[in-house]
Scaffold this motif. Structure first.
Motif, PDB file in Angstrom:
ATOM      1  N   THR A  94      29.287   0.463  18.488  1.00 40.38           N
ATOM      2  CA  THR A  94      30.018  -0.511  17.680  1.00 40.38           C
ATOM      3  C   THR A  94      31.366   0.037  17.248  1.00 40.38           C
ATOM      4  O   THR A  94      32.393  -0.679  17.286  1.00 40.38           O
ATOM      5  CB  THR A  94      29.197  -0.898  16.432  1.00 40.38           C
ATOM      6  OG1 THR A  94      27.967  -1.485  16.863  1.00 40.38           O
ATOM      7  CG2 THR A  94      29.961  -1.897  15.571  1.00 40.38           C
ATOM      8  N   GLN A  95      31.422   1.300  16.877  1.00 39.23           N
ATOM      9  CA  GLN A  95      32.692   1.913  16.468  1.00 39.23           C
ATOM     10  C   GLN A  95      33.674   1.983  17.634  1.00 39.23           C
ATOM     11  O   GLN A  95      34.865   1.694  17.472  1.00 39.23           O
ATOM     12  CB  GLN A  95      32.433   3.317  15.910  1.00 39.23           C
ATOM     13  CG  GLN A  95      31.736   3.327  14.559  1.00 39.23           C
ATOM     14  CD  GLN A  95      31.344   4.728  14.122  1.00 39.23           C
ATOM     15  OE1 GLN A  95      30.952   5.572  14.931  1.00 39.23           O
ATOM     16  NE2 GLN A  95      31.469   4.986  12.823  1.00 39.23           N
ATOM     17  N   ILE A  96      33.172   2.340  18.803  1.00 38.50           N
ATOM     18  CA  ILE A  96      34.055   2.413  19.973  1.00 38.50           C
ATOM     19  C   ILE A  96      34.544   1.019  20.349  1.00 38.50           C
ATOM     20  O   ILE A  96      35.717   0.821  20.683  1.00 38.50           O
ATOM     21  CB  ILE A  96      33.337   3.084  21.158  1.00 38.50           C
ATOM     22  CG1 ILE A  96      32.887   4.498  20.795  1.00 38.50           C
ATOM     23  CG2 ILE A  96      34.266   3.135  22.382  1.00 38.50           C
ATOM     24  CD1 ILE A  96      32.033   5.162  21.869  1.00 38.50           C
ATOM     25  N   THR A  97      33.642   0.041  20.292  1.00 44.80           N
ATOM     26  CA  THR A  97      34.020  -1.337  20.611  1.00 44.80           C
ATOM     27  C   THR A  97      35.114  -1.838  19.678  1.00 44.80           C
ATOM     28  O   THR A  97      36.088  -2.468  20.113  1.00 44.80           O
ATOM     29  CB  THR A  97      32.800  -2.272  20.538  1.00 44.80           C
ATOM     30  OG1 THR A  97      31.797  -1.809  21.440  1.00 44.80           O
ATOM     31  CG2 THR A  97      33.183  -3.701  20.904  1.00 44.80           C
ATOM     32  N   ASP A  98      34.967  -1.577  18.387  1.00 50.14           N
ATOM     33  CA  ASP A  98      35.988  -1.998  17.420  1.00 50.14           C
ATOM     34  C   ASP A  98      37.332  -1.345  17.734  1.00 50.14           C
ATOM     35  O   ASP A  98      38.380  -2.002  17.665  1.00 50.14           O
ATOM     36  CB  ASP A  98      35.548  -1.637  15.997  1.00 50.14           C
ATOM     37  CG  ASP A  98      34.407  -2.511  15.493  1.00 50.14           C
ATOM     38  OD1 ASP A  98      34.178  -3.585  16.085  1.00 50.14           O
ATOM     39  OD2 ASP A  98      33.746  -2.109  14.512  1.00 50.14           O
TER      40      ASP A  98
END
Length: 323
Positions: free
Chosen positions: A147-151
């Motif tokens: 999720t952090q990488i996607t954001d």
């Protein structure tokens, strides 16, 4: 924003080979060998169709906000020129954007309108989104969640002005597995969050699980298919395969080769390659390199016969009488 030296940008930003020009001084042996190694992109019907469709869909989705934009899928058998068509569309978009929006002198920021991502084997949500991050040089660590990488990817791609996202080897995804379904959902999420047109390429995509079930129905309802397949020897009154042979020959850089030689052997070349453009260009480029190395500087049917091609092409080859 990503620096120019990132390897992720190489597929779209490498130097395009320049065909020989009548008024240019002759190139030396090494320059001509390098030219035939890289060679020009031969414009096939599929490449022309994809370029038109990409341009249209990018305009169509330019101000769309409510739902994911329409997408394109380039499908077909192996060695049919799908990746070539995909990258050509990306380079065309990149060049058009940079011509319209040149980088200001002294600026450290470069226009990045196109992204190219290869689906890794056995892709998971984290390995795939990491490929998106790698393309623009977005720093990631093993401690970061998906999720952090996607954001970070969505923020950086939007800030960089990415307008076209190319995803190659899409057939590697299998939504029937838990991991494949999660990865397919990730791509769906990206199409919703990024203000870009998505174009996919894969082997015989319609015969894969990507087009089955609920997820497959969503993809099929938003994507237009463009098929890259073997070219027929004839299509009505036209001879598309012979036209491609002529185009390739016109771009050769050999000192003693006579134009018109290769199109005369179009029947032999079609049987030799089963109409596959990838096999055809490889055959002629290898013959050109051999002609430079042995000093003959021309391609003949006899010299073509000495070239060994990929196993797929050789399996379909049936010897023909000299014409």
């Amino acid at each position: 924003m990503a620096p120019d030296h990132l390897t992720g940008l190489a597929p779209l930003r490498h130097h395009r080979p320049t065909p020989p020009q009548p008024d240019d001084p002759p190139r030396n042996r090494d320059e001509r060998l390098a030219y035939h190694s890289a060679f020009v992109t031969i414009r096939t019907p599929a490449i022309s169709q994809l370029a038109t469709q990409v341009r249209t869909l990018m305009i169509l989705g330019r101000h769309q906000q409510a739902t994911a934009r329409s997408s394109l899928i380039v499908t077909g058998p192996a060695a049919a020129g799908k990746t070539t068509a995909l990258l050509n569309a990306g380079r065309t978009c990149h060049l058009a954007h940079t011509r319209k929006n040149p980088t200001p002198p002294g600026s450290a920021h470069t226009a990045l309108p196109v992204a190219y991502v290869l689906v890794p084997p056995g892709a998971t949500t984290k390995t795939l989104i990491t490929e998106f991050a790698r393309y623009l040089g977005i720093p990631t660590t093993t401690r970061m969640t998906q999720t952090q990488i996607t954001d970070a990817v969505c923020h950086t791609y939007t800030a960089a002005g990415v307008q076209l996202v190319l995803i190659d080897e899409i057939h590697r995804l299998n939504p029937r597995t838990t991991t494949g379904a999660q990865t397919a959902d990730l791509i769906e999420d990206l199409t919703e969050r990024l203000p870009a047109t998505f174009v996919y390429a894969g082997i015989d995509v319609t015969d894969t699980p990507l087009f089955t079930g609920t997820r497959g129905a969503q993809l099929a309802g938003r994507a237009t298919l463009i098929t890259c397949g073997p070219l027929p020897a004839r299509h009505g009154s036209r001879e598309p395969f012979r036209d491609v042979i002529t185009d390739i020959e016109n771009n050769l850089d050999l000192t003693h080769h006579k134009n018109g030689t290769l199109p005369r052997h179009h029947t032999y070349l079609h049987q030799r390659t089963a109409g596959r453009i990838g096999s055809l260009t490889r055959l002629i480029r290898q013959a050109a390199i051999t002609a430079i190395c042995d000093g003959t500087e021309r391609i003949t049917k006899a010299s073509l016969d000495t070239i060994r091609l990929d196993h797929l092409a050789e399996t379909h080859h049936r010897p023909t009488r000299n014409r």
